[in-house]
Scaffold this active site. Structure first.
Site, PDB file in Angstrom:
ATOM      1  N   ASP A 141      -5.603   6.167   2.041  1.00 34.10           N
ATOM      2  CA  ASP A 141      -5.654   4.642   1.731  1.00 34.10           C
ATOM      3  C   ASP A 141      -7.292   4.131   2.096  1.00 34.10           C
ATOM      4  O   ASP A 141      -7.579   4.432   3.232  1.00 34.10           O
ATOM      5  CB  ASP A 141      -4.723   3.870   2.382  1.00 34.10           C
ATOM      6  CG  ASP A 141      -4.600   2.502   1.768  1.00 34.10           C
ATOM      7  OD1 ASP A 141      -5.771   1.811   1.593  1.00 34.10           O
ATOM      8  OD2 ASP A 141      -3.613   1.963   1.236  1.00 34.10           O
ATOM      9  N   GLN A 159      12.390  -5.375  -7.065  1.00 36.46           N
ATOM     10  CA  GLN A 159      11.867  -6.049  -7.959  1.00 36.46           C
ATOM     11  C   GLN A 159      11.453  -5.358  -9.381  1.00 36.46           C
ATOM     12  O   GLN A 159      11.726  -6.325 -10.516  1.00 36.46           O
ATOM     13  CB  GLN A 159      10.306  -6.227  -7.456  1.00 36.46           C
ATOM     14  CG  GLN A 159       9.196  -7.019  -8.446  1.00 36.46           C
ATOM     15  CD  GLN A 159       8.269  -7.704  -7.552  1.00 36.46           C
ATOM     16  OE1 GLN A 159       8.317  -8.651  -6.813  1.00 36.46           O
ATOM     17  NE2 GLN A 159       7.019  -7.269  -7.976  1.00 36.46           N
ATOM     18  N   ASN A 214       0.319  -4.750  -7.075  1.00 36.63           N
ATOM     19  CA  ASN A 214       1.428  -4.064  -7.601  1.00 36.63           C
ATOM     20  C   ASN A 214       2.471  -5.104  -8.262  1.00 36.63           C
ATOM     21  O   ASN A 214       2.968  -4.681  -9.401  1.00 36.63           O
ATOM     22  CB  ASN A 214       2.466  -3.540  -6.229  1.00 36.63           C
ATOM     23  CG  ASN A 214       1.553  -2.795  -5.649  1.00 36.63           C
ATOM     24  OD1 ASN A 214       1.473  -1.433  -5.961  1.00 36.63           O
ATOM     25  ND2 ASN A 214       0.887  -3.244  -4.404  1.00 36.63           N
ATOM     26  N   SER A 215       2.484  -6.315  -7.983  1.00 34.79           N
ATOM     27  CA  SER A 215       3.485  -7.189  -8.874  1.00 34.79           C
ATOM     28  C   SER A 215       2.740  -7.284 -10.206  1.00 34.79           C
ATOM     29  O   SER A 215       3.548  -7.476 -11.159  1.00 34.79           O
ATOM     30  CB  SER A 215       3.700  -8.378  -8.099  1.00 34.79           C
ATOM     31  OG  SER A 215       4.394  -8.258  -6.911  1.00 34.79           O
ATOM     32  N   ASP A 243      -7.243  -9.923  -3.210  1.00 35.64           N
ATOM     33  CA  ASP A 243      -7.548  -9.712  -4.788  1.00 35.64           C
ATOM     34  C   ASP A 243      -6.753 -10.483  -5.659  1.00 35.64           C
ATOM     35  O   ASP A 243      -6.997 -10.522  -6.901  1.00 35.64           O
ATOM     36  CB  ASP A 243      -7.257  -8.393  -4.976  1.00 35.64           C
ATOM     37  CG  ASP A 243      -5.814  -7.878  -4.528  1.00 35.64           C
ATOM     38  OD1 ASP A 243      -5.197  -8.586  -3.678  1.00 35.64           O
ATOM     39  OD2 ASP A 243      -5.102  -6.990  -5.090  1.00 35.64           O
ATOM     40  N   GLN A 244      -5.754 -11.333  -5.172  1.00 37.26           N
ATOM     41  CA  GLN A 244      -4.991 -11.948  -6.164  1.00 37.26           C
ATOM     42  C   GLN A 244      -5.762 -13.098  -6.993  1.00 37.26           C
ATOM     43  O   GLN A 244      -5.283 -12.996  -8.191  1.00 37.26           O
ATOM     44  CB  GLN A 244      -3.731 -12.810  -5.225  1.00 37.26           C
ATOM     45  CG  GLN A 244      -3.112 -11.844  -4.398  1.00 37.26           C
ATOM     46  CD  GLN A 244      -2.127 -12.232  -3.248  1.00 37.26           C
ATOM     47  OE1 GLN A 244      -2.324 -13.624  -3.099  1.00 37.26           O
ATOM     48  NE2 GLN A 244      -1.748 -11.542  -2.276  1.00 37.26           N
ATOM     49  N   HIS A 284       0.763  -1.178   0.062  1.00 32.53           N
ATOM     50  CA  HIS A 284       0.056   0.164  -0.027  1.00 32.53           C
ATOM     51  C   HIS A 284       0.923   1.090  -0.163  1.00 32.53           C
ATOM     52  O   HIS A 284       0.469   2.154  -0.694  1.00 32.53           O
ATOM     53  CB  HIS A 284      -1.032   0.151   1.404  1.00 32.53           C
ATOM     54  CG  HIS A 284      -1.865  -1.059   1.108  1.00 32.53           C
ATOM     55  ND1 HIS A 284      -3.401  -0.762   1.087  1.00 32.53           N
ATOM     56  CD2 HIS A 284      -1.915  -2.334   1.014  1.00 32.53           C
ATOM     57  CE1 HIS A 284      -3.995  -1.629   0.889  1.00 32.53           C
ATOM     58  NE2 HIS A 284      -3.420  -2.875   0.969  1.00 32.53           N
ATOM     59  N   SER A 305       5.162  -8.911  -0.397  1.00 32.89           N
ATOM     60  CA  SER A 305       5.815  -8.672   0.687  1.00 32.89           C
ATOM     61  C   SER A 305       5.152  -9.234   2.017  1.00 32.89           C
ATOM     62  O   SER A 305       5.690  -9.388   3.277  1.00 32.89           O
ATOM     63  CB  SER A 305       5.917  -7.025   1.084  1.00 32.89           C
ATOM     64  OG  SER A 305       4.642  -6.539   1.241  1.00 32.89           O
ATOM     65  N   CYS A 353      14.606  -8.263  -3.281  1.00 34.42           N
ATOM     66  CA  CYS A 353      15.407  -7.755  -4.152  1.00 34.42           C
ATOM     67  C   CYS A 353      14.607  -6.443  -4.518  1.00 34.42           C
ATOM     68  O   CYS A 353      13.450  -6.290  -4.244  1.00 34.42           O
ATOM     69  CB  CYS A 353      15.297  -8.411  -5.466  1.00 34.42           C
ATOM     70  SG  CYS A 353      13.962  -8.690  -6.160  1.00 34.42           S
TER      71      CYS A 353
HETATM   72  C1  UDX Z   1      -0.822  -6.818  -0.407  1.00 35.28           C
HETATM   73  C2  UDX Z   1      -1.659  -7.852  -0.897  1.00 35.28           C
HETATM   74  O1  UDX Z   1      -0.970  -9.326  -0.710  1.00 35.28           O
HETATM   75  C3  UDX Z   1      -2.097  -7.656  -2.451  1.00 35.28           C
HETATM   76  O2  UDX Z   1      -2.950  -8.934  -2.867  1.00 35.28           O
HETATM   77  C4  UDX Z   1      -2.522  -6.520  -2.681  1.00 35.28           C
HETATM   78  O3  UDX Z   1      -2.978  -6.366  -4.064  1.00 35.28           O
HETATM   79  C5  UDX Z   1      -1.711  -5.135  -2.048  1.00 35.28           C
HETATM   80  O4  UDX Z   1      -1.391  -5.732  -0.791  1.00 35.28           O
HETATM   81  P1  UDX Z   1       1.885  -7.769  -1.232  1.00 35.28           P
HETATM   82  O5  UDX Z   1       1.436  -9.210  -0.911  1.00 35.28           O
HETATM   83  O6  UDX Z   1       2.818  -7.032  -0.716  1.00 35.28           O
HETATM   84  O7  UDX Z   1       0.700  -6.565  -1.149  1.00 35.28           O
HETATM   85  O8  UDX Z   1       2.067  -7.512  -2.967  1.00 35.28           O
HETATM   86  P2  UDX Z   1       2.318  -6.557  -4.066  1.00 35.28           P
HETATM   87  O9  UDX Z   1       0.926  -6.009  -4.305  1.00 35.28           O
HETATM   88  O10 UDX Z   1       2.713  -7.305  -5.273  1.00 35.28           O
HETATM   89  O11 UDX Z   1       3.413  -5.474  -3.563  1.00 35.28           O
HETATM   90  C6  UDX Z   1       4.581  -5.862  -3.332  1.00 35.28           C
HETATM   91  C7  UDX Z   1       5.526  -4.797  -3.464  1.00 35.28           C
HETATM   92  O12 UDX Z   1       6.728  -4.873  -2.990  1.00 35.28           O
HETATM   93  C8  UDX Z   1       5.519  -4.277  -5.125  1.00 35.28           C
HETATM   94  O13 UDX Z   1       5.688  -2.811  -5.324  1.00 35.28           O
HETATM   95  C9  UDX Z   1       7.119  -4.807  -5.422  1.00 35.28           C
HETATM   96  O14 UDX Z   1       7.731  -4.084  -6.545  1.00 35.28           O
HETATM   97  C10 UDX Z   1       7.812  -4.841  -4.203  1.00 35.28           C
HETATM   98  N1  UDX Z   1       8.758  -5.931  -3.973  1.00 35.28           N
HETATM   99  C11 UDX Z   1       8.214  -7.229  -3.740  1.00 35.28           C
HETATM  100  C12 UDX Z   1      10.151  -5.916  -4.018  1.00 35.28           C
HETATM  101  O15 UDX Z   1      10.383  -4.565  -4.561  1.00 35.28           O
HETATM  102  N2  UDX Z   1      11.012  -6.854  -4.087  1.00 35.28           N
HETATM  103  C13 UDX Z   1      10.540  -8.123  -3.427  1.00 35.28           C
HETATM  104  O16 UDX Z   1      11.533  -8.913  -3.290  1.00 35.28           O
HETATM  105  C14 UDX Z   1       9.130  -8.341  -3.245  1.00 35.28           C
END
Ligand code: UDX
Length: 516
Positions: free
Chosen positions: A150, A382, A401-402, A421-422, A46, A322, A380
């Site tokens: 948010d 990403q 975000n991924s 949401d995944q 977030h 994360s 890392c």
């Molecule tokens: C959470 C929820 O799990 C997700 O479903 C929702 O959409 C947003 O909140 P998270 O699980 O952390 O998020 O996943 P994601 O939304 O993909 O965000 C991860 C963030 O961390 C991304 O911005 C990604 O670029 C960053 N990241 C992740 C890194 O920079 N390095 C890593 O090794 C892993």
């Protein structure tokens, strides 16, 4: 160099930036277009898109106060120098603030999301620190013109309303997911008790199998489904917001956006993909991180060096965001499937809660056998990894975000969605954008090693199916870039927001009244 102040020595809503003489002078001497406060939910998934949004707003000439809860501030504050350096090119500025987190002393304050923190941030915080901070700003030369919050923090708009400050609801997930929640909650009046049919038809979005809806809709075993839904998405405050901001772009979710615009009263402003400029439009090539230094885990040095030693498109990148926890059984199947595929992989993995020794979760001898072609790291950058020429595909949990990171990098996906949401994002990846495929789970909810091996081979050896996914991913990369470029859909949309905000500030200055 600014004087470092240990965060523990700060009280209440004191602000670190005010302890930096150079920064304080800079703020006083600048004439900003307005002052916007951005309040993120304190998790990486977030805070990343909201921090990027803050930078984009600053680049338009605004002073932006990015307000963290105290327990997360020690992470965010590491981004301070990076943000100051970035801001020097433009008229605006992002400053970092914090407010008390109201967490009882016995609860551990770390960046691993503790169930209590999750619940507390959403439900029990009063936000008195935010009110004090807003009042202090309002007595300063830079009163706050708008609070962007948010959507998981329903107490923020209550405070903004009390102080008559316009506020904008920021939705960090996809427009499709928003529309599904809103549709079932407010149009279908679904209370969480009634069993939903196996297949539902949603206006503009079409047909959804129940398994493709966000997690709370089909975790019936929780029984308190309704509560779970409320817990994740309190959509009440959207009705009072002056704007609804979303981290997506018009071309990606055209139909869902059309439905969302019918569902909510406030203007819907697409501001995404909320991704550092260097990886997208390159309007600011120095913007290479969400907030450099604020990455939660250190220690992935050498990752890029390792990728440099690999041929183009030869490495599978595996990461589940994360906070999402993959079960020990799934970790074992993953390890075995990756090994059987014979392809190189970079795997971001941290021990699940309650486990300290990762090697104990892997098949015996796994780490030794994969030494040459596998790299395991805790974290890392990403976007840096995804934009590396050696990376050929991304196995992901499909966090929003991924998913955007992959689309913006032109990298096709294999999805292993876990919750929330995944599940919907993975459907869109496979069926709507056609940029990847879902790996099939067994009846126990685990993707078995054979399926993993098959999917990895298909992605890395580029069968017909994946050649198409790569082509589509590259197309989306260009479209995403176009959306953020001058006159692109998100750029125009953000300009609409800033113009309306300026009009609101003008009204305030002229009449002494803030508009809602
Ligand atoms: C959470 C929820 O799990 C997700 O479903 C929702 O959409 C947003 O909140 P998270 O699980 O952390 O998020 O996943 P994601 O939304 O993909 O965000 C991860 C963030 O961390 C991304 O911005 C990604 O670029 C960053 N990241 C992740 C890194 O920079 N390095 C890593 O090794 C892993």
């Amino acid at each position: 160099m600014p004087k470092r102040i240990p965060t523990q020595s700060l009280k209440g809503s004191e602000t670190l930036t005010w302890y930096i003489p150079k920064m304080a002078n800079e703020i006083e001497s600048k004439r900003f277009l307005g002052h916007v406060m951005v309040v993120p939910y304190s998790t990486v998934g977030h805070s990343n898109p909201l921090l990027q949004f803050a930078k984009n707003l600053a680049s338009k000439g605004f002073l932006v106060s990015f307000v963290s809860l105290h327990f997360d501030h020690s992470r965010m504050v590491k981004a301070r120098e990076y943000l100051q350096r970035l801001s020097h090119g433009g008229p605006g500025l992002v400053q970092l603030e914090w407010i008390p987190d109201e967490i009882p002393p016995q609860v551990p304050r770390d960046h691993h999301i503790h169930p209590f923190l999750f619940h507390h941030m959403h439900n029990t915080m009063t936000g008195h620190g935010l009110e004090s901070l807003l009042l202090r700003f309002n007595a300063s030369p830079n009163p706050v013109s708008c609070v962007v919050y948010d959507s998981f923090l329903p107490w923020v708009p209550k405070i903004a309303t009390k102080l008559s400050i316009p506020h904008a609801f920021f939705w960090t997930q996809s427009i499709t997911v928003f529309s599904l929640y809103y549709h079932f909650k407010n149009v279908e009046k679904w209370d969480g008790e009634r069993k939903l049919p196996e297949t539902c038809n949603v206006p503009c979005l079409g047909e959804f199998k129940i398994g493709d809806l966000p997690g709370p809709f089909h975790r019936e075993q929780d029984l308190k489904v309704r509560k779970v839904l409320d817990f994740f998405v309190d959509l009440e405050s959207v009705t009072d917001a002056s704007w609804v901001l979303v981290n997506s772009f018009e071309e990606l979710e055209t139909e869902a956006l059309e439905y969302m615009k019918r569902l909510v009263r406030a203007p819907v402003i697409t501001v995404g993909p909320s991704i550092p400029s260097a990886f997208l439009d390159r309007r600011n090539p120095e913007d290479t991180r969400f907030g450099a230094g604020a990455d939660p885990w250190a220690g992935s040095e050498g990752t890029i060096r390792w990728l440099n030693s690999k041929p183009p498109l030869s490495v599978l990148y595996v990461s589940f965001g994360s906070i999402t926890s993959v079960s020990p059984v799934q970790i074992r199947e993953l390890a075995a499937g990756l090994e059987r595929s014979q392809h190189s992989f970079l795997w971001v993995i941290r021990p699940p809660q309650g486990h300290h020794d990762l090697s104990a979760l892997m098949p015996p001898g796994f780490l030794e056998r994969i030494e040459e072609r596998g790299l395991l790291v805790e974290w890392c950058v990403q976007l840096e990894v995804l934009s590396h020429p050696s990376v050929g595909a991304f196995m992901s949990h499909c966090g929003w975000n991924s998913t955007l990171d992959a689309l913006c990098s032109g990298v096709p996906m294999l999805t292993l969605e876990v919750w929330t949401d995944q599940l919907t994002n993975a459907k869109c990846v496979e069926e709507l954008w056609k940029t990847g495929r879902r790996m099939r789970k067994g009846e126990d909810g685990v993707v078995p090693m054979q399926e993993i091996e098959r999917c990895v081979r298909s992605a890395m050896e580029e069968g017909v199916e994946f050649a198409e996914a790569r082509k589509n991913s590259l197309k989306w990369k260009e479209t995403a870039k176009g959306a953020m470029m001058p006159s692109g859909s998100s750029d125009v949309s953000l300009s609409r927001f800033t113009q309306e905000l300026l009009a609101a500030i003008g009204t305030h200055w002229n009449s002494g009244q803030r508009i809602q």
